[in-house]
Design an enzyme around this catalytic site. Structure first.
Site, PDB file in Angstrom:
ATOM      1  N   LYS A  91       1.227  -0.781   0.565  1.00 35.91           N
ATOM      2  CA  LYS A  91       0.375   0.050   0.190  1.00 35.91           C
ATOM      3  C   LYS A  91       1.309   1.286  -0.099  1.00 35.91           C
ATOM      4  CE  LYS A  91      -4.527  -2.017   0.248  1.00 35.91           C
ATOM      5  NZ  LYS A  91      -4.456  -3.337   1.189  1.00 35.91           N
ATOM      6  N   GLU A 113     -10.325   5.865   2.591  1.00 37.97           N
ATOM      7  CA  GLU A 113     -10.544   4.142   3.691  1.00 37.97           C
ATOM      8  C   GLU A 113      -9.909   2.954   3.448  1.00 37.97           C
ATOM      9  OE1 GLU A 113     -10.410   5.357  -0.101  1.00 37.97           O
ATOM     10  OE2 GLU A 113      -9.673   2.766  -0.195  1.00 37.97           O
ATOM     11  N   SER A 380       1.697  -9.849  -1.198  1.00 37.49           N
ATOM     12  CA  SER A 380       1.471  -8.057  -0.728  1.00 37.49           C
ATOM     13  C   SER A 380       1.658  -8.150   0.341  1.00 37.49           C
ATOM     14  CB  SER A 380       0.079  -8.050  -1.345  1.00 37.49           C
ATOM     15  OG  SER A 380      -0.872  -9.128  -0.179  1.00 37.49           O
TER      16      SER A 380
HETATM   17  C1  PLP Z   1      -4.921  -3.657   1.084  1.00 40.37           C
HETATM   18  C2  PLP Z   1      -4.428  -5.270   1.300  1.00 40.37           C
HETATM   19  C3  PLP Z   1      -4.496  -6.234  -0.496  1.00 40.37           C
HETATM   20  C4  PLP Z   1      -5.405  -6.626  -1.202  1.00 40.37           C
HETATM   21  O1  PLP Z   1      -5.727  -5.371  -2.572  1.00 40.37           O
HETATM   22  P1  PLP Z   1      -5.436  -5.064  -3.857  1.00 40.37           P
HETATM   23  O2  PLP Z   1      -5.755  -3.530  -4.092  1.00 40.37           O
HETATM   24  O3  PLP Z   1      -5.573  -6.072  -3.829  1.00 40.37           O
HETATM   25  O4  PLP Z   1      -4.012  -5.814  -3.834  1.00 40.37           O
HETATM   26  C5  PLP Z   1      -4.033  -7.656  -0.134  1.00 40.37           C
HETATM   27  N1  PLP Z   1      -2.953  -7.670   0.704  1.00 40.37           N
HETATM   28  C6  PLP Z   1      -2.355  -6.749   1.486  1.00 40.37           C
HETATM   29  C7  PLP Z   1      -1.768  -7.302   2.472  1.00 40.37           C
HETATM   30  C8  PLP Z   1      -3.047  -5.857   2.059  1.00 40.37           C
HETATM   31  O5  PLP Z   1      -2.760  -4.781   2.954  1.00 40.37           O
END
Ligand code: PLP
Length: 391
Positions: A91, A113, A380
């Site tokens: 993020k 948000e 992620s």
């Molecule tokens: C917010 C988040 C996601 C999902 O958001 P995307 O916009 O689909 O990437 C996935 N993994 C983590 C660790 C997140 O914080």
């Protein structure tokens, strides 16, 4: 070629666009102008690169997960380690880009948000860094699920505004944030956390997150001297996935797989699989695939991973699905929990429950991969925030 998607009006084929109240059109035009200026500005790129490198910790490693590869019988699984970034998820790539724009535009206040709280934390972080006021909208249900991130946001100086309408999750938080923006648009910049929302957000957030795929592409060419056979990433709104996928768009032999949340199972109705099981519709200012009932009401989404718990998805994914550039699959809560343990125990890496969906997909469906396949998985985020949800 890939720069023509979306077109000038923000359409990815039939998806995307701008479906907002009149009062926001001016704000979106203003943002679009500032962003196109910034895109051509070498100084902006340098400044963004500086913060990504020196503050967020880029480039992130592309790690060969040997134990997991051997265990799953897949030739080589590489993990793109977004979990190692400052604040613990991808993020921050996007919030750094957007805060630089907000500062250029003279805005004094950020709003955002958040679902899992990762985007809220990433926004509160850049607000602290640049001395801006910050209000984060978060569903009451998520405030309970993600108490640690709520504490982090408050410590960083943000206000966390509890949203008690609807399902008290991400969708309702985004609705409230849009409402705030309509009222306070003069001094306020709305930092959207994924590749959803009205044009130019899907394109802009994609471009900020494309650093993931751009790095991964260069790294794999250096390590393996060839491109990967497969890219795998979890899909909530779709920003980590499109960030990995987009720089490979023209590499026709690279297959892309986005993994949505099947929650308690697609047939249970309690899931967040907008691409797998949704309809074409409009949510939060753009046309995409969404979960709606036969009266056009938005259905409640469900996932054990708060960051995937959203009844929509970015329009570019709906487009990739339609033109068959990417495939989409769905993983249940239970399978995701197995993925969570699997990566923790085989590699000593505790993934976010969101990312655990991508790991679980490898276990469930990795057998369809070609024998000598190289796979890149977007990790992620890290899983510290999820420990209390996972047992
Ligand atoms: C917010 C988040 C996601 C999902 O958001 P995307 O916009 O689909 O990437 C996935 N993994 C983590 C660790 C997140 O914080």
């Amino acid at each position: 070629m890939k720069d023509k998607i979306p077109d000038k009006t923000g359409h990815f084929g039939i998806f995307g666009g701008r479906f907002v109240p009149e009062t926001l059109i001016y704000a979106l035009d203003e943002l679009e102008k500032e962003y196109s200026r910034a895109r051509k500005d070498k100084k902006f790129a340098e400044e963004f690169g500086y913060y990504l490198r020196e503050y967020a910790g880029r480039p992130t490693p592309l790690y060969l997960a040997k134990n997991l590869s051997r265990y799953l019988g897949i030739k080589k699984i590489y993990l793109k380690r977004e979990d190692l970034l400052h604040t613990g998820a991808h993020k921050i790539n996007n919030t750094l880009g957007q805060v630089l724009l907000a500062v250029k535009m003279g805005k004094k206040r950020l709003i955002a948000e958040t679902g899992a709280g990762q985007h809220g934390v990433a926004t509160a972080t850049v607000a602290a860094l640049f001395g801006l006021e910050c209000d984060v909208y978060m569903g009451e249900e998520d405030i309970h699920r993600q108490a640690l991130n709520v504490m982090r946001m408050k410590l960083l100086g943000a206000r966390v505004i509890s949203v008690k309408s609807g399902t008290q999750t991400l969708k309702d938080a985004m609705t409230e944030a849009l409402r705030d923006w309509v009222t306070n648009v003069r001094n306020t910049y709305y930092v959207i956390g994924t590749v959803a929302g009205p044009h130019p957000y899907p394109e802009m957030v994609r471009n900020f997150q494309s650093v993931i795929g751009t790095e991964a592409r260069a790294q794999i060419l250096k390590k393996e001297n060839r491109l990967p056979g497969y890219l795998v990433a979890c899909v909530g709104g779709g920003s980590n996935a499109i960030g990995l996928f987009h720089p490979f768009f023209n590499d026709k032999n690279v297959r892309m797989i986005g993994v949505e949340a099947a929650g308690l199972g697609l047939s249970s109705g309690k899931h967040s699989a907008s691409l797998e099981a949704g309809e074409v519709g409009i949510l939060h200012g753009s046309k995409s695939k969404i979960l709606e009932d036969k009266f056009g009401q938005i259905k409640n989404a469900h996932s054990i991973a708060a960051g995937l718990d959203y009844p929509g998805v970015g329009p570019e994914h709906a487009y990739y699905q339609k033109i068959k550039r990417a495939d989409y699959a769905a993983i249940t809560d239970k399978e995701a929990l197995e993925g969570f343990k699997l990566l923790s125990q085989r590699e000593g890496i505790i993934p976010a429950l969101e990312s655990a969906h991508a790991i679980a997909y490898l276990k469930k469906s990795g057998k369809i991969f070609k024998k000598n396949a190289i796979v890149i998985v977007c990790l992620s985020g890290r899983g510290d925030k999820d420990l209390h949800e996972s047992h």
